[in-house]
Design an enzyme around this catalytic site. Sequence first.
Site, PDB file in Angstrom:
ATOM      1  N   ASP A  12     -32.547  37.163 -13.666  1.00 48.85           N
ATOM      2  CA  ASP A  12     -33.304  36.613 -14.793  1.00 48.85           C
ATOM      3  C   ASP A  12     -34.236  37.727 -15.281  1.00 48.85           C
ATOM      4  O   ASP A  12     -35.328  37.898 -14.759  1.00 48.85           O
ATOM      5  CB  ASP A  12     -34.115  35.386 -14.329  1.00 48.85           C
ATOM      6  CG  ASP A  12     -34.856  34.729 -15.490  1.00 48.85           C
ATOM      7  OD1 ASP A  12     -34.479  34.966 -16.654  1.00 48.85           O
ATOM      8  OD2 ASP A  12     -35.823  33.988 -15.227  1.00 48.85           O
ATOM      9  N   GLU A  72     -28.214  34.475 -17.490  1.00 51.84           N
ATOM     10  CA  GLU A  72     -28.359  33.478 -18.546  1.00 51.84           C
ATOM     11  C   GLU A  72     -28.300  34.220 -19.875  1.00 51.84           C
ATOM     12  O   GLU A  72     -28.915  35.270 -20.030  1.00 51.84           O
ATOM     13  CB  GLU A  72     -29.722  32.789 -18.376  1.00 51.84           C
ATOM     14  CG  GLU A  72     -29.924  31.595 -19.264  1.00 51.84           C
ATOM     15  CD  GLU A  72     -31.246  30.878 -18.954  1.00 51.84           C
ATOM     16  OE1 GLU A  72     -31.401  30.366 -17.825  1.00 51.84           O
ATOM     17  OE2 GLU A  72     -32.108  30.848 -19.840  1.00 51.84           O
ATOM     18  N   ASP A 145     -38.538  32.523 -12.069  1.00 52.10           N
ATOM     19  CA  ASP A 145     -37.624  33.649 -12.317  1.00 52.10           C
ATOM     20  C   ASP A 145     -36.599  33.745 -11.194  1.00 52.10           C
ATOM     21  O   ASP A 145     -35.403  33.940 -11.427  1.00 52.10           O
ATOM     22  CB  ASP A 145     -38.408  34.967 -12.396  1.00 52.10           C
ATOM     23  CG  ASP A 145     -39.518  34.917 -13.434  1.00 52.10           C
ATOM     24  OD1 ASP A 145     -39.210  34.621 -14.587  1.00 52.10           O
ATOM     25  OD2 ASP A 145     -40.678  35.150 -13.062  1.00 52.10           O
TER      26      ASP A 145
END
Lengths: 164, 164
Positions: A12, A72, A145
């Site tokens: 992330d 992501e 995170d």
Amino acid sequence: MSSSGTIVLGVDPGINHTGFGIIAQEGNRFRYLDSGAIHTSTRQKFPQRLEKIHQELEGLITRWQPEVMSLEESIYAQNVRVALKLGQARGVVVLAAARHGMEFSEFSPKKIKLSVVGNGAASKEQVRFMVTRLLDLPQEPASFDEADALAAAICYLNQNKMQW
Amino acid sequence: MSSSGTIVLGVDPGINHTGFGIIAQEGNRFRYLDSGAIHTSTRQKFPQRLEKIHQELEGLITRWQPEVMSLEESIYAQNVRVALKLGQARGVVVLAAARHGMEFSEFSPKKIKLSVVGNGAASKEQVRFMVTRLLDLPQEPASFDEADALAAAICYLNQNKMQW
């Protein structure tokens, strides 16, 4: 396709905090290997912050030898200024995957939440809770995170499971 | 501070085309060394495109040994999606500066135009024209990316001249 033993590095990215999570597929189960966050200080110059993110990620890749990086999709930054900063952190993360010949996967936030929680609109707290359960962790990840990075890794493995 | 002989690498990052321009300061004059653009294809995967930009830039740094990287501040992308793509290209460019221990400078587009053309609202054509003149090039740079990269390098050297 056999993914037995596949090691996945979920990331992330962020200029202040880059979460990471490393898990392996073993038969029907996930095996947790490592997770945490790479922190940089605003007192460091910007290029040195990017270098730290890249270097620490390369250290993790060398140590765990993951075959896959899972992220992501970040198409949802609040504004252009944030997007440019985030993009630069993301660039050095994605570069690490390329430099190590890793497979690279991206998933929408909705898809990751669906995969981990079963609800595409799940909250960050729900994602963290389910990540902790699915990986049988002794305690919740210290940051969102870190939890989000683990969720991206889980999503990749779930996705592939469906193809067996 | 003496900047005699300082070699500057100007870069105009972009995922499709990354312009570069390398010039040196020699006394009161600029010496043109190299310029061009790194191109990537949409047929390549995104991580491989970032890797190509990073690798070719590292090749140029190894060849010319510039002490400084000079970039235009990119806080002006049209939208978040564009900013995230541009940011990723920019990230691997800035990383190359850090990995080679280079000084890193950023200037606003206005400052670069002022420095090169004497007009902070100059057009891209005017910048290209003046870059060609200032560096005494036999012909105009092939692309605006290349001209803008050279302009960023000129701006750095002009800036430092004022401090002598």
